[in-house]
Design a protein around this motif. Structure first.
Motif, mmCIF file in Angstrom:
data_model
loop_
_atom_site.group_PDB
_atom_site.id
_atom_site.type_symbol
_atom_site.label_atom_id
_atom_site.label_comp_id
_atom_site.label_asym_id
_atom_site.label_seq_id
_atom_site.Cartn_x
_atom_site.Cartn_y
_atom_site.Cartn_z
ATOM 1 N N ARG A 159 0.842 -1.193 0.000
ATOM 2 C CA ARG A 159 0.000 0.000 0.000
ATOM 3 C C ARG A 159 0.876 1.240 0.000
ATOM 4 O O ARG A 159 1.812 1.351 0.783
ATOM 5 N N ILE A 160 0.548 2.190 -0.872
ATOM 6 C CA ILE A 160 1.259 3.458 -0.964
ATOM 7 C C ILE A 160 0.245 4.575 -0.768
ATOM 8 O O ILE A 160 -0.698 4.708 -1.549
ATOM 9 N N THR A 161 0.438 5.353 0.280
ATOM 10 C CA THR A 161 -0.429 6.486 0.553
ATOM 11 C C THR A 161 0.347 7.755 0.260
ATOM 12 O O THR A 161 1.276 8.118 0.988
ATOM 13 N N SER B 211 -1.460 12.459 -3.493
ATOM 14 C CA SER B 211 -2.481 12.373 -4.533
ATOM 15 C C SER B 211 -3.519 11.296 -4.265
ATOM 16 O O SER B 211 -4.520 11.207 -4.984
ATOM 17 N N GLY B 212 -3.305 10.463 -3.242
ATOM 18 C CA GLY B 212 -4.269 9.415 -2.935
ATOM 19 C C GLY B 212 -3.592 8.111 -2.561
ATOM 20 O O GLY B 212 -2.376 8.047 -2.377
ATOM 21 N N GLU B 213 -4.384 7.066 -2.462
ATOM 22 C CA GLU B 213 -3.888 5.754 -2.046
ATOM 23 C C GLU B 213 -3.950 4.785 -3.221
ATOM 24 O O GLU B 213 -4.883 4.804 -4.026
ATOM 25 N N GLN B 214 -2.934 3.948 -3.312
ATOM 26 C CA GLN B 214 -2.910 2.907 -4.333
ATOM 27 C C GLN B 214 -2.215 1.668 -3.782
ATOM 28 O O GLN B 214 -1.467 1.740 -2.813
ATOM 29 N N TRP B 215 -2.497 0.534 -4.446
ATOM 30 C CA TRP B 215 -1.871 -0.730 -4.083
ATOM 31 C C TRP B 215 -0.984 -1.193 -5.223
ATOM 32 O O TRP B 215 -1.406 -1.210 -6.380
#
Length: 375
Positions: free
Chosen positions: A88-90, A93-97
């Motif tokens: 997980r990368i927060t 610009s937002g959160e993504q996996w």
């Protein structure tokens, strides 16, 4: 644990089973039973994955917008079943996996991926999620590691010509003159090997049951206090990004000129230059628009605890009344500077304040270097 699809299949199966039993239709009973059995077998098949061990090594923990960061992730699966990994990368610009390669039973893997941020902020890496899912998507089991790392994306900044702090300023060099003064008591801190034993405060040491020493500051050394306005505005983070870049340019130039600098947010947090430039830029990266930030409260604190020769207020927007309130500090600070980023300056500037209005952080350096500084 059943997935949403698994819960749907289980719900439909339960309904068919109940209707079949009540109505006496064996076919519906069989269909409902098969649906429930499929979900149960899927849950048993995925089991519970082992806790994956992970170690993350980003190429840097401090970067600037649009600069790539290479993240190396070493993982090990001590379990007897293969697992699928996600990171997980927060980011601002937002959160993504990020989907990582599948990790086999009792195996280790090292992978690398690249990331970058479009704007100032803090990127949180992790946790790593390890999971299993059946082929029909009826059940899944996930375990997350507690490993997290942070990458600070500092606001871009430029070195300015000079900082007009102190009683005499020469813009063709650094600070040309400062107030006369001497060493003054600042605080007590824990003793570290190498400290002068003559500075030990024995009474406090006896009371605290540990050695503490007096820490002094040189009041003759020019000090600059920068306050960043992090109140929520219409444009939100865009306004704060520009203001943070302006504050970063001032702080970086001040430290280059060997000034003692303090950085404070209107919302309350602050750091000084004893922690170094990276720590001050970290604070600028962490700043977010705050609805509870109060400029009046920040100005009262500036008056109650004056700790500089020059006070600077960097804000996306200032009203005439707010600028007048800032001007009331001229009896406790030798110099007052207000920088308005992204909007027009107030119509009237009170005496004793140098006010600079700039469209954005890019044009700020030119406006700063050509400003009519008082001598």
């Amino acid at each position: 644990m059943p997935t949403p699809r698994g819960w749907l299949v289980a719900g439909v199966g339960s309904t068919l089973l109940v209707v079949g039993v009540v109505a006496g239709y064996q076919e519906l009973v069989a269909l409902g039973g098969c649906a429930l059995l499929a979900v149960a077998l899927a849950a048993l098949w995925v089991g519970r994955p082992a806790r994956v061990r992970a170690h993350r090594s980003p190429s840097t923990t401090r970067t600037s917008p649009d600069s790539p960061v290479i993240v190396r992730l070493r993982t090990r699966n001590p379990g007897i079943r293969a697992v699928q990994l996600w990171e997980r990368i927060t980011a601002p610009s937002g959160e993504q996996w990020v989907r990582l390669p599948r990790l086999g039973r009792d195996s280790a893997e090292t992978v690398e991926y690249r990331l970058s941020a479009e704007r100032r902020g803090v990127i949180t890496l992790g946790p790593v999620r390890a999971g299993r899912r059946d082929a029909l998507g009826l059940a899944e089991s996930v375990r997350s590691s507690v490993l997290k790392d942070r990458v600070w994306v500092h606001p871009p900044y430029r070195r300015l010509r000079a900082i007009p702090a102190g009683r005499v300023t020469d813009l063709d060099s650094l600070t040309d003159g400062v107030r006369a003064g001497s060493q003054a008591f600042h605080t007590l801190r824990d003793y570290v090997p190498g400290d002068d034993l003559r500075q030990v405060h024995w009474r406090s040491s006896a009371r605290l049951d540990k050695l503490v020493v007096r820490e002094h500051v040189d009041t003759a050394h020019t000090r600059l206090r920068v306050v960043l306005d992090d109140r929520r505005t219409v444009r939100g983070v865009e306004d704060l990004d520009e203001a943070a870049s302006v504050a970063a340019s001032v702080i970086a130039t001040g430290l280059h000129a060997s000034l003692h600098c303090e950085l404070h947010l209107v919302s309350g947090r602050g750091r000084d230059s004893t922690a170094g430039l990276p720590a001050l830029l970290d604070l600028l990266a962490e700043a977010e628009p705050r609805a509870d930030a109060s400029l009046n409260r920040a100005l009262r604190l500036l008056r109650a605890r004056p700790s500089g020769d020059t006070a600077m207020l960097v804000s996306p927007s200032l009203t005439d009344a707010e600028l007048r309130s800032f001007g009331q500090l001229r009896n406790v600070y030798h110099g007052l500077i207000a920088v308005v980023v992204g909007s027009e300056a107030p119509a009237a500037t009170p005496a004793g304040i140098t006010c600079i209005a700039t469209a954005d952080a890019r044009s700020f350096a030119e406006r700063w270097d050509t400003a009519p500084w008082p001598r």
